[in-house]
Scaffold this motif. Structure first.
Motif, PDB file in Angstrom:
ATOM      1  N   VAL A   1       0.836  -1.201   0.000  1.00 59.08           N
ATOM      2  CA  VAL A   1       0.000   0.000   0.000  1.00 59.08           C
ATOM      3  C   VAL A   1       0.869   1.248   0.000  1.00 59.08           C
ATOM      4  O   VAL A   1       0.575   2.224  -0.701  1.00 59.08           O
ATOM      5  CB  VAL A   1      -0.961   0.002   1.209  1.00 59.08           C
ATOM      6  N   ARG A   2       1.968   1.234   0.763  1.00 56.72           N
ATOM      7  CA  ARG A   2       2.884   2.384   0.775  1.00 56.72           C
ATOM      8  C   ARG A   2       3.433   2.654  -0.620  1.00 56.72           C
ATOM      9  O   ARG A   2       3.588   3.804  -1.028  1.00 56.72           O
ATOM     10  CB  ARG A   2       4.030   2.152   1.766  1.00 56.72           C
ATOM     11  N   LYS A   3       3.716   1.606  -1.368  1.00 56.06           N
ATOM     12  CA  LYS A   3       4.219   1.762  -2.738  1.00 56.06           C
ATOM     13  C   LYS A   3       3.210   2.473  -3.628  1.00 56.06           C
ATOM     14  O   LYS A   3       3.575   3.231  -4.517  1.00 56.06           O
ATOM     15  CB  LYS A   3       4.541   0.392  -3.340  1.00 56.06           C
ATOM     16  N   LEU A   4       1.931   2.212  -3.396  1.00 59.41           N
ATOM     17  CA  LEU A   4       0.901   2.843  -4.216  1.00 59.41           C
ATOM     18  C   LEU A   4       0.896   4.354  -4.052  1.00 59.41           C
ATOM     19  O   LEU A   4       0.598   5.089  -4.993  1.00 59.41           O
ATOM     20  CB  LEU A   4      -0.489   2.308  -3.845  1.00 59.41           C
ATOM     21  N   GLY A   5       1.170   4.819  -2.833  1.00 55.53           N
ATOM     22  CA  GLY A   5       1.109   6.259  -2.567  1.00 55.53           C
ATOM     23  C   GLY A   5      -0.273   6.742  -2.206  1.00 55.53           C
ATOM     24  O   GLY A   5      -0.463   7.901  -1.840  1.00 55.53           O
ATOM     25  N   PHE A   6      -1.261   5.865  -2.335  1.00 50.94           N
ATOM     26  CA  PHE A   6      -2.652   6.174  -1.989  1.00 50.94           C
ATOM     27  C   PHE A   6      -3.080   5.321  -0.798  1.00 50.94           C
ATOM     28  O   PHE A   6      -2.668   4.157  -0.698  1.00 50.94           O
ATOM     29  CB  PHE A   6      -3.599   5.806  -3.142  1.00 50.94           C
ATOM     30  N   PRO A   7      -3.923   5.838   0.093  1.00 49.81           N
ATOM     31  CA  PRO A   7      -4.560   4.976   1.092  1.00 49.81           C
ATOM     32  C   PRO A   7      -5.553   4.057   0.389  1.00 49.81           C
ATOM     33  O   PRO A   7      -6.387   4.507  -0.390  1.00 49.81           O
ATOM     34  CB  PRO A   7      -5.256   5.965   2.031  1.00 49.81           C
ATOM     35  N   LEU A   8      -5.443   2.772   0.615  1.00 50.47           N
ATOM     36  CA  LEU A   8      -6.266   1.792  -0.098  1.00 50.47           C
ATOM     37  C   LEU A   8      -7.691   1.788   0.422  1.00 50.47           C
ATOM     38  O   LEU A   8      -7.938   1.801   1.628  1.00 50.47           O
ATOM     39  CB  LEU A   8      -5.653   0.393   0.054  1.00 50.47           C
ATOM     40  N   SER A   9      -8.654   1.790  -0.502  1.00 53.65           N
ATOM     41  CA  SER A   9     -10.069   1.729  -0.141  1.00 53.65           C
ATOM     42  C   SER A   9     -10.838   1.126  -1.304  1.00 53.65           C
ATOM     43  O   SER A   9     -10.362   1.099  -2.443  1.00 53.65           O
ATOM     44  CB  SER A   9     -10.623   3.128   0.154  1.00 53.65           C
ATOM     45  N   ALA A  10     -12.042   0.634  -1.008  1.00 54.28           N
ATOM     46  CA  ALA A  10     -12.888   0.059  -2.061  1.00 54.28           C
ATOM     47  C   ALA A  10     -13.211   1.106  -3.118  1.00 54.28           C
ATOM     48  O   ALA A  10     -13.265   0.807  -4.315  1.00 54.28           O
ATOM     49  CB  ALA A  10     -14.168  -0.505  -1.445  1.00 54.28           C
TER      50      ALA A  10
END
Length: 300
Positions: free
Chosen positions: A76-85
């Motif tokens: 999730v940190r790699k994405l740069g976004f907080p993960l959500s549906a």
């Protein structure tokens, strides 16, 4: 008629203080309508892509982890976004916007996605604000339908299209070209078919000179029958994540040259927006809006 993928979910609200300007998508939509560059008839709301289309690029395990929200903390940190549906739904719809845009481009010469350009997404992971690789997935759909024999990726975002390079590294029917800042993320570059890494501080003259001597040659050599163009505006001097010094006028000339070259060659082009992180949102909007203004002027 110019067709542009836009959906209200593109403006999905991130936590306060997040550096990615999601609001730019709604504001750009409004700006294009307000100034008369576009009407509502130019915009279409994409649906959801099939799982089969996603699997043409991404691994089953990665898709499932995204959809079930089971990525690890480091992923999730790699994405740069907080993960959500909601975020995952957004990324699905962006991808479908590019897929559907390809059909419009074949019919009309060009189609655009007000979001997309997620070129840092790899087959088995996402990074740097990129979850699914929208243009790669759309390219695989074109191949599956037998609509193309040779595809050219023209990535002029300030960051190298590392995901694009890896996805197509063993596919001779796809040629990947990335011109980017040598000192910019990703700091470990992948190998595109052609990489032009320009040094920090590169401005309009050098950037445009390199582009204008390279793109026509590539089109002549590769003879593509479809082009994916990533028109990131993070090449601007004002961009807080970029290291180049291009002006608004230079960025506009870049778009003019690419789109004119595609049109004169009779090659359909799908355009996704890519990055833009100038501190003043008005600068980002003006730079992105110029891409649409060029499309209307050149094609319609």
């Amino acid at each position: 008629m110019l067709k542009i993928a836009y959906h209200p979910i593109f403006t999905h609200q991130l936590p306060l203080g997040h550096r990615f300007p999601m609001s730019k998508y709604e504001l750009l939509h409004r700006q294009l309508l307000h100034e008369g560059t576009c009407t509502e008839a130019n915009f279409f709301e994409p649906g959801m892509p099939s799982r089969e289309s996603l699997l043409a690029v991404h691994s089953e395990s990665y898709i499932s982890a995204l959809q079930n929200l089971t990525l690890s903390k480091s992923e999730v940190r790699k994405l740069g976004f907080p993960l959500s549906a909601k975020l995952v739904e957004r990324e699905h719809i962006i991808t479908q916007g590019t897929i559907e845009g390809c059909s419009y481009a074949i019919d009309n010469g060009i189609a655009m996605n007000i979001a997309g350009g997620t070129h840092h997404a790899y087959p088995d992971h996402g990074e740097a604000f990129c979850l699914f690789h929208d243009q790669a997935i759309a390219a695989r759909q074109l191949q599956k339908l037998g609509k193309v024999k040779k595809i050219l990726f023209v990535d002029l975002d300030v960051h190298q299209g590392n995901g694009t390079a890896v996805i197509f590294e063993k596919d001779p029917s796809v040629f990947t070209f990335s011109m980017h800042g040598a000192g910019n993320y990703p700091f470990r570059k992948e190998k595109s078919n052609l990489d032009i890494a320009v040094p920090d501080g590169t401005g309009d003259d050098v950037f445009l000179s390199e582009l204008k001597k390279t793109l026509p040659r590539l089109i002549e050599q590769q003879n593509p029958d479809f082009i994916f163009y990533l028109s990131g505006v993070d090449i601007l001097e004002t961009d807080k994540l970029g290291r180049l010094t291009c002006s608004i006028e230079g960025c506009t000339e870049r778009d003019r040259f690419v789109l004119t070259t595609c049109k004169e060659a009779g090659i359909p082009v799908q355009v996704s927006m890519g990055g833009g992180y100038s501190p003043d949102i008005k600068t980002i909007l003006e730079a992105h809006a110029n891409t649409y203004r060029m499309a209307q002027e050149i094609y319609f």
